[in-house]
Design an enzyme around this catalytic site. Structure first.
Site, PDB file in Angstrom:
ATOM      1  N   GLU A  54       0.837  -1.209   0.000  1.00  0.00           N
ATOM      2  CA  GLU A  54       0.000   0.000   0.000  1.00  0.00           C
ATOM      3  C   GLU A  54       0.875   1.263   0.000  1.00  0.00           C
ATOM      4  O   GLU A  54       0.585   2.230  -0.686  1.00  0.00           O
ATOM      5  CB  GLU A  54      -0.919   0.009   1.235  1.00  0.00           C
TER       6      GLU A  54
ATOM      7  N   ASP B  83       3.851   1.502  -1.258  1.00  0.00           N
ATOM      8  CA  ASP B  83       4.452   1.640  -2.584  1.00  0.00           C
ATOM      9  C   ASP B  83       3.489   2.271  -3.590  1.00  0.00           C
ATOM     10  O   ASP B  83       3.904   3.047  -4.445  1.00  0.00           O
ATOM     11  CB  ASP B  83       4.933   0.278  -3.090  1.00  0.00           C
TER      12      ASP B  83
ATOM     13  N   SER C  34      35.388  14.532  20.432  1.00  0.00           N
ATOM     14  CA  SER C  34      35.335  13.099  20.748  1.00  0.00           C
ATOM     15  C   SER C  34      35.311  12.966  22.272  1.00  0.00           C
ATOM     16  O   SER C  34      35.218  13.964  22.985  1.00  0.00           O
ATOM     17  CB  SER C  34      36.488  12.351  20.110  1.00  0.00           C
TER      18      SER C  34
ATOM     19  N   GLU D  14      24.093   6.595  28.392  1.00  0.00           N
ATOM     20  CA  GLU D  14      23.568   6.100  27.116  1.00  0.00           C
ATOM     21  C   GLU D  14      24.491   5.020  26.577  1.00  0.00           C
ATOM     22  O   GLU D  14      25.699   5.074  26.792  1.00  0.00           O
ATOM     23  CB  GLU D  14      23.549   7.248  26.086  1.00  0.00           C
TER      24      GLU D  14
ATOM     25  N   LYS E  17      26.991   3.421  24.124  1.00  0.00           N
ATOM     26  CA  LYS E  17      27.886   4.022  23.138  1.00  0.00           C
ATOM     27  C   LYS E  17      27.748   3.216  21.855  1.00  0.00           C
ATOM     28  O   LYS E  17      28.188   2.068  21.782  1.00  0.00           O
ATOM     29  CB  LYS E  17      29.331   4.023  23.620  1.00  0.00           C
TER      30      LYS E  17
ATOM     31  N   ASP F 242      28.129   1.803  18.190  1.00  0.00           N
ATOM     32  CA  ASP F 242      29.287   1.571  17.332  1.00  0.00           C
ATOM     33  C   ASP F 242      28.860   1.762  15.882  1.00  0.00           C
ATOM     34  O   ASP F 242      28.554   0.815  15.171  1.00  0.00           O
ATOM     35  CB  ASP F 242      29.798   0.146  17.568  1.00  0.00           C
TER      36      ASP F 242
ATOM     37  N   ARG G 280      31.196  13.337  10.606  1.00  0.00           N
ATOM     38  CA  ARG G 280      31.950  14.040  11.633  1.00  0.00           C
ATOM     39  C   ARG G 280      33.275  14.567  11.051  1.00  0.00           C
ATOM     40  O   ARG G 280      33.745  15.634  11.423  1.00  0.00           O
ATOM     41  CB  ARG G 280      32.212  13.087  12.802  1.00  0.00           C
TER      42      ARG G 280
ATOM     43  N   TYR H 109      21.650  11.643  19.699  1.00  0.00           N
ATOM     44  CA  TYR H 109      22.025  11.801  21.108  1.00  0.00           C
ATOM     45  C   TYR H 109      22.574  13.181  21.448  1.00  0.00           C
ATOM     46  O   TYR H 109      23.039  13.397  22.566  1.00  0.00           O
ATOM     47  CB  TYR H 109      23.048  10.744  21.523  1.00  0.00           C
TER      48      TYR H 109
ATOM     49  N   LYS I 123      34.322   2.352  28.179  1.00  0.00           N
ATOM     50  CA  LYS I 123      34.374   1.326  27.135  1.00  0.00           C
ATOM     51  C   LYS I 123      34.248  -0.079  27.712  1.00  0.00           C
ATOM     52  O   LYS I 123      34.722  -0.346  28.810  1.00  0.00           O
ATOM     53  CB  LYS I 123      35.724   1.416  26.381  1.00  0.00           C
TER      54      LYS I 123
ATOM     55  N   CYS J 183      43.313 -40.982  13.701  1.00  0.00           N
ATOM     56  CA  CYS J 183      42.940 -40.301  14.947  1.00  0.00           C
ATOM     57  C   CYS J 183      44.186 -40.154  15.823  1.00  0.00           C
ATOM     58  O   CYS J 183      44.872 -41.142  16.104  1.00  0.00           O
ATOM     59  CB  CYS J 183      41.870 -41.099  15.691  1.00  0.00           C
TER      60      CYS J 183
ATOM     61  N   CYS K  25      43.533 -42.549  19.168  1.00  0.00           N
ATOM     62  CA  CYS K  25      43.447 -44.017  19.146  1.00  0.00           C
ATOM     63  C   CYS K  25      44.001 -44.625  17.859  1.00  0.00           C
ATOM     64  O   CYS K  25      43.921 -45.836  17.658  1.00  0.00           O
ATOM     65  CB  CYS K  25      42.007 -44.468  19.375  1.00  0.00           C
TER      66      CYS K  25
ATOM     67  N   CYS L 154      36.680 -39.599  13.915  1.00  0.00           N
ATOM     68  CA  CYS L 154      37.322 -40.844  14.311  1.00  0.00           C
ATOM     69  C   CYS L 154      36.210 -41.898  14.366  1.00  0.00           C
ATOM     70  O   CYS L 154      35.189 -41.687  15.023  1.00  0.00           O
ATOM     71  CB  CYS L 154      37.961 -40.642  15.683  1.00  0.00           C
TER      72      CYS L 154
ATOM     73  N   CYS M 255      37.139 -45.024  21.211  1.00  0.00           N
ATOM     74  CA  CYS M 255      38.311 -44.126  21.282  1.00  0.00           C
ATOM     75  C   CYS M 255      38.287 -43.415  22.637  1.00  0.00           C
ATOM     76  O   CYS M 255      37.243 -42.930  23.081  1.00  0.00           O
ATOM     77  CB  CYS M 255      38.229 -43.105  20.157  1.00  0.00           C
TER      78      CYS M 255
HETATM   79  S1  IVH Z   1      28.191  12.128  22.658  1.00  0.00           S
HETATM   80  C1  IVH Z   1      31.069  15.510  23.160  1.00  0.00           C
HETATM   81  N1  IVH Z   1      26.771   9.921  22.809  1.00  0.00           N
HETATM   82  O1  IVH Z   1      31.363   8.270  20.246  1.00  0.00           O
HETATM   83  C2  IVH Z   1      30.056  14.449  23.010  1.00  0.00           C
HETATM   84  N2  IVH Z   1      28.668   9.944  21.390  1.00  0.00           N
HETATM   85  O2  IVH Z   1      34.157   9.301  21.057  1.00  0.00           O
HETATM   86  C3  IVH Z   1      30.448  13.452  22.007  1.00  0.00           C
HETATM   87  N3  IVH Z   1      29.042   7.862  20.180  1.00  0.00           N
HETATM   88  O3  IVH Z   1      32.049  10.688  17.809  1.00  0.00           O
HETATM   89  C4  IVH Z   1      29.387  12.623  21.488  1.00  0.00           C
HETATM   90  N4  IVH Z   1      27.302   6.784  21.008  1.00  0.00           N
HETATM   91  O4  IVH Z   1      30.423   8.825  17.234  1.00  0.00           O
HETATM   92  C5  IVH Z   1      27.846  10.525  22.262  1.00  0.00           C
HETATM   93  N5  IVH Z   1      25.419   8.075  23.026  1.00  0.00           N
HETATM   94  C6  IVH Z   1      26.475   8.676  22.477  1.00  0.00           C
HETATM   95  C7  IVH Z   1      27.317   8.017  21.553  1.00  0.00           C
HETATM   96  C8  IVH Z   1      28.415   8.694  21.036  1.00  0.00           C
HETATM   97  C9  IVH Z   1      28.353   6.714  20.179  1.00  0.00           C
HETATM   98  C10 IVH Z   1      30.273   8.089  19.412  1.00  0.00           C
HETATM   99  C11 IVH Z   1      30.224   9.303  18.531  1.00  0.00           C
HETATM  100  C12 IVH Z   1      31.385  10.151  18.908  1.00  0.00           C
HETATM  101  C13 IVH Z   1      32.263   9.203  19.648  1.00  0.00           C
HETATM  102  C14 IVH Z   1      33.013   9.953  20.709  1.00  0.00           C
END
Ligand code: IVH
Length: 679
Positions: A39, A41, A86, A117, A119, A121, A140, A231, A319, A413, A416, A433, A438
């Site tokens: 629908e 589409d 960062s 929160e 983090k 990836d 970024r 975020y 981390k 083997c 054995c 084996c 064995c």
């Molecule tokens: S806050 C100054 N919140 O982590 C605040 N970053 O090392 C910086 N990332 O470049 C960002 N989850 O790509 C924030 N919940 C989160 C995140 C987050 C992943 C990454 C983001 C940033 C890197 C910082």
């Protein structure tokens, strides 16, 4: 009939744009579609037709923009209004406590509240909304300047092209920051498709997301299952935020996906507690995370703390321990398992992988070693995920010095000296084996018999079993129950106390459930789940022994292979003698499972079930499959005939409707508990 006037067409275009935008939000952000893909589409096709004929009615926030634009020759660069910083890293609780201490000292107050929160990836991006419309998206980059990837980001279904909500509250300028990700389930599907099309597979979801965002042709990006969680913010005008938590709430109201696993307004003790919880649920989340981000919640406190050159003083990334490390393969040995399968195992220079010392890793089988060209002496990448056995992912060819030795599978083997049989299993071969007596196979069977999920004999570890078998003290399952304290105390690593404890746990294991005992026997194709299903159907072991393959196969969840293995196992005289000996040693097998006369005796059988909202521990498709297994009929909309509504996070309109109809609403915790009970 007159042709529609341009004004009528403009109105139709606006209506379609509005409707499609809402449907896209329901689908991608709320995970709660109200119309079918087909629908959707049809509506989209009509809008594309109109916009092609009347380009003046096409707007930058039209849903037609999600399909991709003409390819670019290169990405433009754009400077971020405010640098994208960062984060500093913390690797243990002490690092986090030090971070907190610095903040307390700096602000001269103790009562600091944080927002934590996951983090994510993925790939960090910034989205710029002018008067509520997405006008630019950038990577970024180096934090100061990024690449303009607007067309690519427009194809991400969960990115609003226009802000939701009351127009009078739309900020003049809003820069939103977040992470583009690919969900684990989508990633698996994507790679599966690529494999079928003989394309290279992506190494992980992050690489796939980064590669997809880097396409000059946004039509390619549009085919990738990209997603986003936001975020943070950059420059904003016409709105002000007081705190991280308030900002996240408002971003959600503007139509952005915000991670549901966020906690706000918590003190430092709770922060550390949340980290532990996150470590546990990590494996079950449908997206990859590599830690937790801790942020001072209050923006005025953030401003007081300020920033260093590259990172803020008000946030830190805690981390998770790395689950991947490189180390040297010192040797490759062969392990013979309880079913006779020969598994090559890499002996490693011991290395700490995510907090656990790893000195062995599986190489699966001969084909895999050949395919990956793994040699003795190689530097290799080793991974560990959850509590599964560590494995060698790849060897690092650039580190070779020419002294590496290619591995050769033995032709007999190694334990054995019997012949080896090569069997095709799925896409690769396994070497087995063929000698059922064995010693390696026997040791494997004993280890399985006493293991945690089987008889659970505490203190009878692998090394002790090896010694007992080597010394001829265990020649059958029954011998385990005849072990004496003084004999045990003479073994290596044993003393009077540990020997007495072991005898006590052997004694305790003599009272065993039918389910555990059946599993302990190590019958082919009969794992924990099959043992559970079978034991639910019969009252005693004798009943199982006397049943037929046909009856076994009729059990819901038991396939033909298992039915045949179980039936074969109990038709074998030697096996029957082994069991008899065990019982003669005083082992009592009782059925602790309620025997379910009908396996469909569960709350979902023949019930109409509707799902809404996002589930945290499994994709919705999986929940549906499981429910169907239990005999439920899944429907997409609530009616007076609906029996249950399963409500995940952010449930949609169905929730309200279900309440109106007085339909039983079940949350995810209850759902998983019932799955565990009945599946
Ligand atoms: S806050 C100054 N919140 O982590 C605040 N970053 O090392 C910086 N990332 O470049 C960002 N989850 O790509 C924030 N919940 C989160 C995140 C987050 C992943 C990454 C983001 C940033 C890197 C910082």
């Amino acid at each position: 009939m007159n042709d529609p006037t341009p004004d009528q067409i403009r109105r139709e275009a606006r209506r379609l744009q509005k409707e499609l935008t809402e449907h896209s939000y329901q689908y991608h952000v709320l995970d709660d579609p109200v119309i079918s893909d087909a629908e959707y589409d049809i509506l989209l096709k009509r809008l594309i037709e109109i916009e092609e004929e009347f380009p003046e009615f096409s707007t930058p926030d039209s849903p037609t923009k999600r399909v991709g634009a003409p390819p670019l020759s290169a990405f433009k660069q754009a400077r971020h209004s405010i640098a994208m910083l960062s984060l500093d890293n913390a690797f243990n609780d002490q690092d986090v406590l030090d971070f907190h201490k610095r903040i307390v000292k700096n602000l001269n107050r103790e009562d600091i509240l944080y927002t934590v929160e996951p983090k994510l990836d993925g790939v960090a991006v910034e989205l710029t909304y002018e008067n509520g419309v997405l006008v630019q998206a950038t990577t970024r980059g180096d934090g100061i300047t990024g690449e303009v990837i607007t067309e690519n980001v427009r194809t991400i279904g969960s990115v609003p092209l226009k802000l939701h909500g009351d127009k009078t509250k739309t900020p003049f300028l809003l820069e939103v920051r977040g992470e583009v990700i690919i969900k684990k389930t989508d990633f698996d599907l994507l790679n599966k498709k690529r494999l079928e099309n003989k394309e290279n597979v992506f190494a992980n979801p992050r690489n796939a997301a980064a590669g997809s965002l880097r396409q000059l042709d946004s039509k390619i990006t549009a085919t990738r299952p990209l997603d986003i969680f936001v975020y943070g913010i950059g420059l904003v005008q016409g709105i002000s935020f007081q705190s991280q938590s308030q900002m996240l709430t408002l971003l959600k109201e503007f139509g952005f996906p915000v991670n549901p696993n966020i906690e706000s307004g918590i003190n430092i003790d709770k922060v550390l507690k949340f980290y532990k919880e996150l470590e546990v649920i990590r494996e079950n989340l449908d997206y990859e995370i590599d830690g937790m981000v801790i942020k001072v919640d209050d923006f005025s406190l953030q401003r007081q703390l300020g920033e260093k050159i590259k990172s803020p003083r008000w946030a830190i990334a805690y981390k998770f321990a790395a689950m991947q490390r490189t180390t040297t393969i010192k040797d490759i040995i062969i392990q013979v398992g309880r079913t006779g399968t020969l598994t090559p195992v890499a002996i490693l220079e011991p290395v700490n992988v995510g907090g656990v010392m790893v000195s062995r890793a599986t190489l699966h089988n001969e084909d895999e070693i050949k395919r990956k060209d793994i040699r003795i002496g190689d530097t290799a990448l080793v991974v560990r995920a959850g509590d599964v056995i560590p494995k060698v992912v790849k060897s690092i060819k650039s580190q070779r010095n020419g002294n590496e030795i290619a591995f050769k599978m033995p032709t007999i083997c190694p334990v054995c000296q019997s012949e080896i049989e090569k069997i095709k299993r799925d896409k690769s071969h396994i070497n087995k084996c063929i000698n059922a007596s064995c010693q390696a196979q026997f040791k494997g069977r004993i280890k399985h018999f006493v293991s945690k999920k089987a008889l659970d004999i505490d203190g009878l570890g692998k090394k002790i079993v090896d010694q007992l078998v080597n010394e001829g003290l265990i020649k059958s399952f029954a011998d385990i129950f005849l072990l004496e304290k003084d004999t045990l105390a003479d073994l290596d690593r044993m003393a009077q106390k540990s020997a007495a404890n072991l005898v006590a746990s052997v004694e305790k294991s003599k009272k065993v459930s039918l389910r555990r005992f059946l599993y302990a026997l190590g019958i082919d194709h009969t794992g924990e789940n099959a043992a559970k299903l079978i034991s639910e159907k019969f009252s005693t072991l004798k009943d199982i022994m006397e049943t037929s393959e046909d009856v076994l196969q009729q059990i819901n969840g038991i396939g033909p292979e298992t039915a045949q293995s179980v039936s074969d196992f109990f038709s074998n005289r030697e096996n029957m003698a082994i069991i008899k000996d065990v019982i003669n040693c005083g082992v009592e097998i009782s059925n602790d499972q309620p025997v379910i006369a009908e396996s469909n005796n569960n709350p979902f059988n023949n019930k109409r079930v509707v799902l809404t909202g996002t589930l945290q521990t499994m994709p919705r498709s999986k929940a549906k499959k499981q429910l169907e297994k239990l005999g439920a009929a899944i429907s997409s909309s609530i009616s007076s005939k609906t029996h249950f509504l399963i409500a995940g996070q952010k449930p949609g309109s169905k929730f309200v409707k279900a309440q109106k109809f007085g339909i039983e609403i079940m949350d995810e915790t209850r759902l998983t508990a019932l799955f565990n009970q009945y599946l």
